[in-house]
Design a protein around this motif. Structure first.
Motif, PDB file in Angstrom:
ATOM      1  N   TYR A 100       0.942  -1.175  -0.021  1.00 26.22           N
ATOM      2  CA  TYR A 100      -0.043  -0.107   0.001  1.00 26.22           C
ATOM      3  C   TYR A 100       0.905   1.263   0.065  1.00 26.22           C
ATOM      4  O   TYR A 100       1.852   1.390   0.734  1.00 26.22           O
ATOM      5  CB  TYR A 100      -1.086   0.089   1.389  1.00 26.22           C
ATOM      6  N   ALA A 101       0.259   2.024  -0.858  1.00 32.97           N
ATOM      7  CA  ALA A 101       0.878   3.421  -0.686  1.00 32.97           C
ATOM      8  C   ALA A 101       0.845   4.250   0.835  1.00 32.97           C
ATOM      9  O   ALA A 101      -0.147   3.852   1.593  1.00 32.97           O
ATOM     10  CB  ALA A 101       0.361   4.330  -1.782  1.00 32.97           C
ATOM     11  N   GLY A 102       1.431   5.307   0.960  1.00 31.93           N
ATOM     12  CA  GLY A 102       1.405   6.193   2.151  1.00 31.93           C
ATOM     13  C   GLY A 102      -0.008   6.833   2.373  1.00 31.93           C
ATOM     14  O   GLY A 102      -0.405   6.943   3.460  1.00 31.93           O
ATOM     15  N   SER A 103      -0.511   7.248   1.417  1.00 32.28           N
ATOM     16  CA  SER A 103      -1.755   7.914   1.181  1.00 32.28           C
ATOM     17  C   SER A 103      -2.506   7.877   0.035  1.00 32.28           C
ATOM     18  O   SER A 103      -1.993   7.282  -0.854  1.00 32.28           O
ATOM     19  CB  SER A 103      -1.590   9.365   1.541  1.00 32.28           C
ATOM     20  N   ASN A 104      -3.566   8.440  -0.105  1.00 33.73           N
ATOM     21  CA  ASN A 104      -4.283   8.288  -1.423  1.00 33.73           C
ATOM     22  C   ASN A 104      -3.851   9.757  -2.377  1.00 33.73           C
ATOM     23  O   ASN A 104      -4.465   9.682  -3.202  1.00 33.73           O
ATOM     24  CB  ASN A 104      -5.989   8.440  -1.336  1.00 33.73           C
ATOM     25  N   ILE A 105      -2.997  10.577  -1.806  1.00 38.99           N
ATOM     26  CA  ILE A 105      -2.598  11.718  -2.674  1.00 38.99           C
ATOM     27  C   ILE A 105      -1.097  11.865  -2.307  1.00 38.99           C
ATOM     28  O   ILE A 105      -0.659  11.070  -1.599  1.00 38.99           O
ATOM     29  CB  ILE A 105      -3.423  12.791  -2.602  1.00 38.99           C
ATOM     30  N   CYS A 106      -0.588  12.909  -3.068  1.00 35.91           N
ATOM     31  CA  CYS A 106       0.787  13.023  -3.416  1.00 35.91           C
ATOM     32  C   CYS A 106       1.708  13.275  -1.979  1.00 35.91           C
ATOM     33  O   CYS A 106       2.594  12.416  -1.509  1.00 35.91           O
ATOM     34  CB  CYS A 106       1.080  14.072  -4.162  1.00 35.91           C
ATOM     35  N   ALA A 107       1.616  14.218  -1.323  1.00 37.45           N
ATOM     36  CA  ALA A 107       2.618  14.889  -0.539  1.00 37.45           C
ATOM     37  C   ALA A 107       2.279  14.015   0.903  1.00 37.45           C
ATOM     38  O   ALA A 107       3.548  13.490   1.236  1.00 37.45           O
ATOM     39  CB  ALA A 107       2.267  16.287  -0.071  1.00 37.45           C
ATOM     40  N   PRO A 108       1.228  13.340   1.205  1.00 42.45           N
ATOM     41  CA  PRO A 108       1.285  12.649   2.422  1.00 42.45           C
ATOM     42  C   PRO A 108       2.032  11.267   2.356  1.00 42.45           C
ATOM     43  O   PRO A 108       2.417  10.564   3.231  1.00 42.45           O
ATOM     44  CB  PRO A 108      -0.008  12.481   2.969  1.00 42.45           C
TER      45      PRO A 108
ATOM     46  N   LYS B 248       6.359   6.742   9.038  1.00 44.25           N
ATOM     47  CA  LYS B 248       5.348   6.913   9.755  1.00 44.25           C
ATOM     48  C   LYS B 248       4.219   7.175   8.593  1.00 44.25           C
ATOM     49  O   LYS B 248       4.039   7.675   7.681  1.00 44.25           O
ATOM     50  CB  LYS B 248       5.437   8.380  10.521  1.00 44.25           C
ATOM     51  N   HIS B 249       3.054   6.221   9.346  1.00 47.81           N
ATOM     52  CA  HIS B 249       1.812   6.532   8.714  1.00 47.81           C
ATOM     53  C   HIS B 249       0.931   7.886   9.034  1.00 47.81           C
ATOM     54  O   HIS B 249       1.348   8.633   9.580  1.00 47.81           O
ATOM     55  CB  HIS B 249       0.799   5.130   9.018  1.00 47.81           C
ATOM     56  N   THR B 250       0.043   8.065   8.184  1.00 47.03           N
ATOM     57  CA  THR B 250      -0.506   9.420   8.298  1.00 47.03           C
ATOM     58  C   THR B 250      -1.436   9.630   9.618  1.00 47.03           C
ATOM     59  O   THR B 250      -2.006  10.818   9.638  1.00 47.03           O
ATOM     60  CB  THR B 250      -1.546   9.564   7.031  1.00 47.03           C
ATOM     61  N   GLY B 251      -1.313   8.737  10.558  1.00 48.48           N
ATOM     62  CA  GLY B 251      -2.079   9.200  11.761  1.00 48.48           C
ATOM     63  C   GLY B 251      -0.814   9.593  12.701  1.00 48.48           C
ATOM     64  O   GLY B 251      -1.053  10.260  13.703  1.00 48.48           O
ATOM     65  N   ASN B 252       0.326   9.664  12.321  1.00 49.09           N
ATOM     66  CA  ASN B 252       1.491  10.112  13.064  1.00 49.09           C
ATOM     67  C   ASN B 252       2.390  11.198  12.268  1.00 49.09           C
ATOM     68  O   ASN B 252       3.258  11.802  13.060  1.00 49.09           O
ATOM     69  CB  ASN B 252       2.388   8.852  13.552  1.00 49.09           C
ATOM     70  N   SER B 253       2.235  10.897  11.115  1.00 55.37           N
ATOM     71  CA  SER B 253       3.241  11.667  10.299  1.00 55.37           C
ATOM     72  C   SER B 253       2.934  13.019  10.383  1.00 55.37           C
ATOM     73  O   SER B 253       1.747  13.538  10.521  1.00 55.37           O
ATOM     74  CB  SER B 253       3.326  11.296   8.768  1.00 55.37           C
ATOM     75  N   TRP B 254       4.165  14.219   9.954  1.00 59.83           N
ATOM     76  CA  TRP B 254       3.680  15.564   9.819  1.00 59.83           C
ATOM     77  C   TRP B 254       2.777  16.019   8.991  1.00 59.83           C
ATOM     78  O   TRP B 254       1.806  16.885   9.172  1.00 59.83           O
ATOM     79  CB  TRP B 254       4.960  16.381   9.902  1.00 59.83           C
ATOM     80  N   ILE B 255       2.873  15.667   7.434  1.00 61.17           N
ATOM     81  CA  ILE B 255       2.174  15.744   6.646  1.00 61.17           C
ATOM     82  C   ILE B 255       1.027  14.730   6.316  1.00 61.17           C
ATOM     83  O   ILE B 255       1.257  13.596   6.043  1.00 61.17           O
ATOM     84  CB  ILE B 255       3.133  16.075   5.351  1.00 61.17           C
ATOM     85  N   ARG B 256      -0.060  15.216   6.258  1.00 59.57           N
ATOM     86  CA  ARG B 256      -1.193  14.327   6.231  1.00 59.57           C
ATOM     87  C   ARG B 256      -2.302  14.577   5.224  1.00 59.57           C
ATOM     88  O   ARG B 256      -3.186  14.007   4.722  1.00 59.57           O
ATOM     89  CB  ARG B 256      -2.031  14.099   7.597  1.00 59.57           C
ATOM     90  N   ASP B 257      -1.935  15.645   4.264  1.00 58.51           N
ATOM     91  CA  ASP B 257      -2.721  16.032   3.216  1.00 58.51           C
ATOM     92  C   ASP B 257      -1.710  16.862   2.238  1.00 58.51           C
ATOM     93  O   ASP B 257      -0.767  17.544   2.672  1.00 58.51           O
ATOM     94  CB  ASP B 257      -4.004  16.806   3.554  1.00 58.51           C
ATOM     95  N   ASN B 258      -2.306  17.272   0.961  1.00 58.22           N
ATOM     96  CA  ASN B 258      -1.589  18.342   0.163  1.00 58.22           C
ATOM     97  C   ASN B 258      -1.994  19.765   0.802  1.00 58.22           C
ATOM     98  O   ASN B 258      -3.226  19.960   0.900  1.00 58.22           O
ATOM     99  CB  ASN B 258      -2.187  18.275  -1.067  1.00 58.22           C
ATOM    100  N   LYS B 259      -0.874  20.172   1.256  1.00 58.58           N
ATOM    101  CA  LYS B 259      -1.140  21.748   1.831  1.00 58.58           C
ATOM    102  C   LYS B 259      -0.444  22.679   1.028  1.00 58.58           C
ATOM    103  O   LYS B 259       0.568  23.130   1.292  1.00 58.58           O
ATOM    104  CB  LYS B 259      -0.866  21.862   3.376  1.00 58.58           C
TER     105      LYS B 259
ATOM    106  N   LEU C 110      -2.627  -1.665   9.623  1.00 61.16           N
ATOM    107  CA  LEU C 110      -1.999  -0.588   8.906  1.00 61.16           C
ATOM    108  C   LEU C 110      -3.048   0.603   8.803  1.00 61.16           C
ATOM    109  O   LEU C 110      -4.396   0.218   9.093  1.00 61.16           O
ATOM    110  CB  LEU C 110      -1.938  -0.914   7.258  1.00 61.16           C
ATOM    111  N   TYR C 111      -2.700   1.973   8.952  1.00 64.23           N
ATOM    112  CA  TYR C 111      -3.832   2.977   8.992  1.00 64.23           C
ATOM    113  C   TYR C 111      -3.452   3.968   7.761  1.00 64.23           C
ATOM    114  O   TYR C 111      -2.109   4.521   7.783  1.00 64.23           O
ATOM    115  CB  TYR C 111      -3.485   3.463  10.285  1.00 64.23           C
ATOM    116  N   TRP C 112      -4.559   4.819   7.568  1.00 67.36           N
ATOM    117  CA  TRP C 112      -4.517   5.863   6.628  1.00 67.36           C
ATOM    118  C   TRP C 112      -5.823   6.852   7.351  1.00 67.36           C
ATOM    119  O   TRP C 112      -6.597   6.403   7.751  1.00 67.36           O
ATOM    120  CB  TRP C 112      -4.666   5.613   5.258  1.00 67.36           C
ATOM    121  N   GLU C 113      -5.279   8.172   6.941  1.00 74.73           N
ATOM    122  CA  GLU C 113      -6.465   9.299   7.285  1.00 74.73           C
ATOM    123  C   GLU C 113      -6.050  10.298   6.015  1.00 74.73           C
ATOM    124  O   GLU C 113      -5.046  10.768   5.998  1.00 74.73           O
ATOM    125  CB  GLU C 113      -6.453   9.648   8.692  1.00 74.73           C
ATOM    126  N   ARG C 114      -7.188  10.824   5.679  1.00 68.04           N
ATOM    127  CA  ARG C 114      -7.387  12.197   5.090  1.00 68.04           C
ATOM    128  C   ARG C 114      -8.679  12.538   4.631  1.00 68.04           C
ATOM    129  O   ARG C 114      -9.646  11.776   4.433  1.00 68.04           O
ATOM    130  CB  ARG C 114      -6.393  11.892   3.758  1.00 68.04           C
TER     131      ARG C 114
END
Length: 460
Positions: A70-78, A87-98, A384-388
Motif C-alpha cells: 500500500y501507498a502512504g496515502s491516497n494523494i501525493c504529499a502525505p 510513519k503512517h498518516t496518523g502520526n506523520s507531519w504531513i497528512r494532506d496536500n497543503k 495498517l492505518y490511513w487518514e485524510r
C-alpha cells in the motif's frame, strides 16, 4: 624464473580474491523509483493488458512482486512523507496536500528523520530527482535539509503539473530551461530529470548511493513529445490523431506516458549494467497512490482494474500500490509475496540493510526478510492505518474498515470488507460484524495523534 612465476600466480590469485571479497562486502546501492498516479493494475506484471511496460515487468520476472502493498496515502504529499519518514498518516507531519501562496508545500519538520538521513549515517551519497512536495525552497523541509546531497526537479507539486516549464530546481536554485522560453517548447522535463538521474548514477558509481527517483509520469496533464510512441498508441487503439476529449485526456496519451516511464526504467537498468554495478544494486518500484483516472475514463485502459475507488479515496483503488523489488543474486527471481506492507516500511528496511538503528516512534516494519526469502523471520503488522479528508482506513489481517465523517452532521459511517475474499470491496460486512465494527472504531481513535495542521473530526 619458476619461483618468480609462482610468486606472480600467487599474487594474482591474492588480488583476485581480495577484489572478489571487496565486491562481496561492498555496501549495496539502493534505487527507489516512484511512479506518479500509476494504477495498481496498470503494469503487465499486475494484469495490465493494453499499456506496454516490458522493462518494469522484467524486474518482476527477475525479482519479487508484492500483492498486498500500500501507498502512504491516497494523494501525493502525505504518501511521500510516509515513504521517507517511516510513519503512517496518523502520526506523520504531513497528512494532506497543503499548498502555500508561493512555490512549495507545507514543510516536514527538521526533527523528522528521513530515510536519506539514515543513509547519510551509513556514509551513502544521496540524491532525489523528480517531484519533492515536502517543503518550499530553503525551508526546513527542502531536500538539502532532509538528508539529500543532490536534488533536481520540482520542489512544488503544483509546479510539477507542467511538463514544459521554463525552469527546474537544483537544490534550492532556479535553473532555466532555455528550450521552453518560447514555443515550440523542446525541453520535456521528464526527460531532463531522467538525464540528471543517470548522471548522478555515473558520478557516484564508485561509492554506495541512494537514489530516490520520484518521476512525474504518468501524472496529468498528458503533455508530451509528439513522437513515434504517441503515434504507436494512436494506431494501436485506433484513435484519430489529435483527438482530445476531457481536457486533453485520451487513452493513447495516457498509455504513452506510462510506457515512457517504462523506457526510462530500462535506460536506468542499462546504465547500471554498463557501469558494472547492477549486481550490487537493489531496485524498488512503486506508485505514490492509486490511478487518477475516473471510472468513466478507466473503462478502456482499466489502470485501476475492478478495485473500488480511485486517487483521493481510501478504498483499495486509492491506496493499493504495485511494488516490485529486484536485487540480482539476493532476491529469488519470479517470487510473489502476499506480505502486507506499506510505504512506511521502506525506512526500517533500509535501516536494517545498512545496519543503522531505526528512529524512535516509527510505524514501519522492515520487509528485508521477505526480500531475501526469509519469510519465517518476517515480522507482521498488527494493522495498517490511513487518514485524510475526514476519512480513515484500517487494514487488520484480511479485514479492512473504511470510516467516513460528515462535517455537517458529524456522524460517521463504517464499512468493513474482507479484502482477501473481496478485493474489490463489494460486500459490506459492518452490520453483520458488530463486534469487529466496534474494534475498528476503537482502533481509529488510538491509531493516530491529533494534528493542528490536519485535524480530523473526533470519533463519536
Amino acid at each position: 624464473m619458476k619461483a618468480s612465476s609462482n610468486l606472480v600466480c600467487v599474487l594474482m590469485a591474492f588480488f583476485a580474491m581480495t577484489s572478489c571479497t571487496a565486491q562481496k562486502n561492498k555496501k549495496p546501492n539502493i534505487i527507489y523509483i516512484l511512479a506518479d498516479d500509476m494504477g495498481y493494475n496498470e503494469l503487465g506484471a499486475y494484469g495490465g493488458k493494453l499499456i506496454e511496460t516490458p522493462n518494469i515487468d522484467k524486474l518482476a520476472t527477475h525479482g519479487i512482486k508484492f500483492t498486498n502493498h500500500y501507498a502512504g496515502s491516497n494523494i501525493c504529499a502525505p504518501s511521500r512523507c510516509a515513504l521517507l519518514t517511516g510513519k503512517h498518516t496518523g502520526n506523520s507531519w504531513i497528512r494532506d496536500n497543503k499548498p502555500l501562496p508561493f512555490e512549495g508545500n507545507e514543510p516536514i519538520k527538521s526533527s523528522e528523520v528521513t530515510v536519506a538521513e539514515i543513509f547519510k549515517k551509513a556514509n551513502y551519497t544521496t540524491g532525489v530527482f523528480g517531484k519533492w512536495g515536502l517543503g518550499y525552497p530553503n525551508s526546513e523541509g527542502s531536500p538539502d535539509n532532509q538528508g539529500f546531497d543532490e536534488f533536481y526537479g520540482y520542489n512544488c507539486q503544483r509546479h510539477a503539473h507542467s511538463y514544459y516549464t521554463n525552469y527546474m530546481r537544483q537544490n534550492n536554485d532556479s535553473i532555466p530551461l532555455n528550450g521552453n522560453i518560447e514555443a515550440p517548447f523542446t525541453d520535456f522535463t521528464a526527460d531532463v530529470i531522467h538525464n540528471q538521474a543517470l548522471s548522478f548514477i555515473e558520478n557516484n558509481q564508485d561509492k554506495p548511493f541512494f537514489l530516490y527517483y520520484a518521476s512525474t509520469l504518468p501524472h496529468n496533464p498528458y503533455h508530451q513529445p509528439d513522437d513515434e510512441l504517441l503515434t504507436y498508441y494512436e494506431k494501436k487503439f485506433n484513435i484519430a490523431k489529435g483527438d482530445a476529449s476531457d481536457k486533453g485526456f485520451t487513452e493513447p496519451k495516457y498509455a504513452a506516458m506510462s510506457t515512457r516511464l517504462d523506457r526510462q526504467v530500462g535506460e536506468l537498468i542499462a546504465k547500471l549494467k554498463h557501469l558494472g554495478i547492477l549486481e550490487n544494486t537493489l531496485i524498488i518500484f512503486s506508485s505514490d497512490n492509486g490511478t487518477a483516472l475516473r471510472p468513466n475514463q478507466d473503462k478502456f485502459l482499466k489502470t485501476g482494474g475492478n478495485l473500488q475507488g480511485r486517487k483521493g479515496q481510501v478504498y483499495e483503488g486509492g491506496i493499493k500500490a504495485p511494488m516490485i523489488a529486484f536485487w540480482q543474486g539476493k532476491i529469488k527471481p519470479g517470487t510473489t509475496s502476499s506480505h502486507i506492507s506499506a510505504f512506511w516500511d521502506f525506512l526500517p528496511t533500509c535501516a536494517e540493510l545498512v545496519n543503522i538503528e531505526n528512529p524512535k516512534d516509527i510505524d514501519g516494519i522492515s520487509f528485508l526478510p521477505t526480500l531475501l526469502g526469509q519469510e519465517k523471520q518476517q515480522k507482521k503488522h498488527d494493522y495498517l492505518y490511513w487518514e485524510r479528508n475526514q476519512s480513515q482506513a484500517i487494514r487488520k489481517d484480511d479485514m479492512k474498515a473504511v470510516i467516513s465523517y460528515d462535517k455537517t452532521t458529524k456522524k460517521q459511517s463504517v464499512e468493513i470488507y474482507n479484502v482477501r475474499k473481496d478485493p474489490n470491496e463489494k460486500i459490506n460486512l459492518a452490520d453483520s460484524r458488530p463486534k469487529l465494527r466496534n474494534e475498528f472504531i476503537k482502533l481509529a481513535k488510538t491509531a493516530r495523534v491529533e494534528s493542528e495542521l490536519f485535524p480530523l473530526i473526533k470519533n463519536r
